[in-house]
Scaffold this motif. Sequence first.
Motif, short mmCIF file in Angstrom:
data_model
loop_
_atom_site.label_atom_id
_atom_site.label_comp_id
_atom_site.label_asym_id
_atom_site.label_seq_id
_atom_site.Cartn_x
_atom_site.Cartn_y
_atom_site.Cartn_z
N THR A 149 0.99 -1.19 -0.01
CA THR A 149 0.00 -0.03 0.22
C THR A 149 0.96 1.23 0.07
OG1 THR A 149 -1.54 -1.17 1.46
CG2 THR A 149 -1.83 0.91 1.06
N THR A 150 1.95 1.24 0.95
CA THR A 150 2.86 2.49 0.92
C THR A 150 3.60 2.58 -0.40
OG1 THR A 150 3.26 1.83 3.15
CG2 THR A 150 4.81 3.45 2.16
N ARG A 151 3.92 1.45 -1.22
CA ARG A 151 4.73 1.53 -2.44
C ARG A 151 3.74 2.22 -3.48
NH1 ARG A 151 5.56 -4.14 -4.88
NH2 ARG A 151 3.30 -3.70 -5.06
N GLU A 188 11.45 -11.23 5.69
CA GLU A 188 10.82 -9.94 5.55
C GLU A 188 12.12 -9.01 4.80
OE1 GLU A 188 9.54 -7.65 8.72
OE2 GLU A 188 8.22 -6.57 7.47
N ILE A 189 13.19 -9.24 5.22
CA ILE A 189 14.27 -8.52 4.60
C ILE A 189 14.52 -9.04 3.19
CG2 ILE A 189 16.83 -8.38 4.51
CD1 ILE A 189 16.54 -8.60 7.87
N SER A 190 14.35 -10.38 2.94
CA SER A 190 14.67 -10.93 1.60
C SER A 190 13.65 -10.47 0.48
CB SER A 190 14.96 -12.41 1.58
OG SER A 190 13.49 -12.98 1.79
N ARG A 191 12.20 -10.25 1.26
CA ARG A 191 11.11 -10.11 -0.01
C ARG A 191 10.98 -8.56 0.07
NH1 ARG A 191 6.41 -11.52 1.31
NH2 ARG A 191 6.64 -11.84 3.60
N TRP A 192 11.22 -7.63 1.02
CA TRP A 192 11.12 -6.13 0.92
C TRP A 192 11.92 -5.33 1.20
CZ3 TRP A 192 6.81 -4.79 -1.09
CH2 TRP A 192 5.40 -5.66 -0.89
N HIS A 193 13.18 -5.74 1.47
CA HIS A 193 14.32 -4.75 1.55
C HIS A 193 14.82 -3.91 0.15
CE1 HIS A 193 17.04 -2.02 3.77
NE2 HIS A 193 18.10 -2.62 3.34
N ALA A 194 14.56 -2.77 0.10
CA ALA A 194 14.90 -2.22 -1.06
C ALA A 194 14.46 -2.76 -2.11
CB ALA A 194 16.53 -1.97 -1.26
N VAL A 195 13.41 -3.32 -2.60
CA VAL A 195 12.78 -4.25 -3.49
C VAL A 195 12.48 -3.19 -4.70
CG1 VAL A 195 11.86 -6.08 -2.30
CG2 VAL A 195 10.47 -4.08 -2.82
N ASP A 196 12.06 -1.98 -4.26
CA ASP A 196 11.59 -0.97 -5.40
C ASP A 196 12.73 -0.68 -6.34
OD1 ASP A 196 12.54 0.29 -2.96
OD2 ASP A 196 11.61 2.27 -3.73
N THR A 197 14.05 -0.55 -5.95
CA THR A 197 15.14 0.00 -6.74
C THR A 197 16.27 -1.05 -6.86
OG1 THR A 197 16.13 1.03 -5.17
CG2 THR A 197 14.78 2.31 -6.30
N GLY A 198 16.21 -2.08 -5.89
CA GLY A 198 17.33 -3.01 -5.78
C GLY A 198 18.63 -2.35 -5.07
N ILE A 205 11.50 1.82 -0.15
CA ILE A 205 10.97 0.85 0.67
C ILE A 205 12.04 -0.04 1.52
CG2 ILE A 205 9.63 -1.20 0.85
CD1 ILE A 205 8.04 0.99 -0.25
N GLN A 206 12.24 0.10 2.61
CA GLN A 206 13.27 -0.54 3.43
C GLN A 206 12.71 -1.27 4.66
OE1 GLN A 206 17.20 1.43 2.72
NE2 GLN A 206 15.96 3.26 2.87
N VAL A 207 13.61 -2.14 5.20
CA VAL A 207 13.24 -3.06 6.26
C VAL A 207 14.04 -2.64 7.36
CG1 VAL A 207 12.97 -5.44 6.97
CG2 VAL A 207 12.31 -4.92 4.81
#
Length: 468
Positions: A149-151, A188-198, A205-207
Motif C-alpha cells: 500500500t505504501t509503495r 521480510e528482509i529478503s522480500r521487501w528490503h530495497a525491492v523497489d530499486t534494488g 521501501i526498506q526494512v
Amino acid sequence: MSTIYRGHIFHVSGSPNVVDAREHLVSLPDGALVVSDAGTIEWIGAAAELPSTFAGASVVDNRGGYIVPGFVDAHVHFPQTYSTDSYGGGQLLEWLDNCIFPAESRLADPEFAERIARDFTRRRVAAGTTAAMVFGSAFPHAQDALFRTTRDAGLRVVSGRGIQTVGPESAGALITGEAEAIALVRDEISRWHAVDTGDAATARIQVAIVPRFSLSVTRETLRALGELYDEVRSAGVYFHSHLSENDSAVGGEIAAVKAVYETGSYLDTYDGKFLPGSQVGGSTLLGRRSIFAHAVHCTDDELARLAATGSSIAHCPTSQQFLGSGTMPWTRTTGSGVTVALGTDVGAGDEWLISRVLNDAFKVHISEPGEASVSLHPAELLFTGTLAGARALDMEERFGNLDVGKDADFLLIDPARWEPLAMLLEGRVRADDDQVDTDRELFALLMGLREPAIVGTFVQGRRAVSPE
Ligand SMILES: [Zn+2]
C-alpha cells in the motif's frame, strides 16, 4: 520538462544541528522550487531571480500558501491505527496488556490487515508524512499489505514486523518461537528490503529489525538478532525499538527491564550487554540506522553511548502525555549530541500530523522545571520534524530539506482550506523586525497547521496518491 512550484517556501538549509537551525532557516516569501522530471530539486530561490533556462517549465501556483519539506515521522505504529482511543488502559505496561496486544491481534485476519494498511496510508498522505519509521505488525501478511500500500501510494517507508518471543497471555497471538522469529525477519528482509530499486541507497521501501522492547524478547532473541544484524547491517537494514519510556517505581517498564535482565542500564540490553551485570552476550544493535523511541529517562551515559554510535531518538511528546510517561529533558538530551527526531507514536499518540506533535513539544518543553524550561525556536521545531528525521533515517543526503540536488519531498499548504490557520496568519501581530516577523510567521504556520490545509504531498516530485 521541469515543474516550478510557487509559494512561500520555508526550510532549514544545509546540515546544521538543532541549536544552529535558526541560522539555517530559509524563508522565501515569493519563492520558486524547480523540480526535474526525475523528481530532484534543480533550483530554489526568489521567483524574481528564476533563471531564464526554466522559462518554458510548467508552473504550479501555490502563492498565498506555503511550501515546506515533507514531514518525517520517526516512530509510528501501523497496527495501532485504530487505537488512539484507548481509554482505561493506564500507563505503558497496563495499556499494552489491556488495549494494545488485543488490538494488534486483530491483524491476524488478512481482510482486516488490508483495511488497516489502507487507512494507515491514507492518514500518512493526509498528514504529509513523506517518510516514516513504521513499527510493524507481527503478521507477515499485514506487513505485506503495509509495504504494498505504501509503495502504491508513492510514500517512503522503513518498517519491520514487531518481534515478540515472550509476553503476557494477551500477547499470545503476537508471540513466536525463537527460531521462527529470526526466520520471519530474514524472510521480510529478503522480500521487501530495497525491492523497489534494488539498492538501499535509492530505495523508498526498506526494512528494519524491530523487537517491541527488551521485555518482549529474551536474551536468546537479542543474541540472535545481534548476529543477524551483523550480517545485514551493510545492506542498509535498520534497527528500531523502544527505550526508557516509563519509570514508575511500581510496575514500571525501566524497573522491569532491570529486574529481568539484571543489567546496569536499559540501553545495555540492546547494546549486546544483556547478561547479568551487563556482561557482553552478543553483538550490539546500535548504529547510525538505529532509532530508539522515547528515551525519556536516559542517564547521561546512555545518551553518550547513543550519540557515540550514531543512534537516534524518536521523541514522542504527544504519546508521553497520554501514557503519563513524563517529559524527555530537551536541553540535556539534545546537548548530548544525539540526533532527536520526532515521532507521532500513534496509537499512544493521538495525532497523525507531525506539526501537531511539534505543537505539543513546544508546550511540554517550555513547561520543564526551572532552568530546563526552553522556548523552542520555530526553526528548531521545523528542523526536528523534517531534517532531523531524515538524519535519524540516515537519508539526509536524499531529503529533509529543499536543497538543490535532493529528492523533491515537499508539501503544498493552502491556509484557506483551514479557516483557523488562515485567520491566524492574516490577523497575527506583525513585528517591525523582518527576522522576528519571519520567525513569528513560521511559528504561526507550525502551531496552527491541520490536515485540511495540506493540499499536496510530494515524494521525489510525484504527488502521493491516497489509497481508495
Ligand atoms: Zn511506540
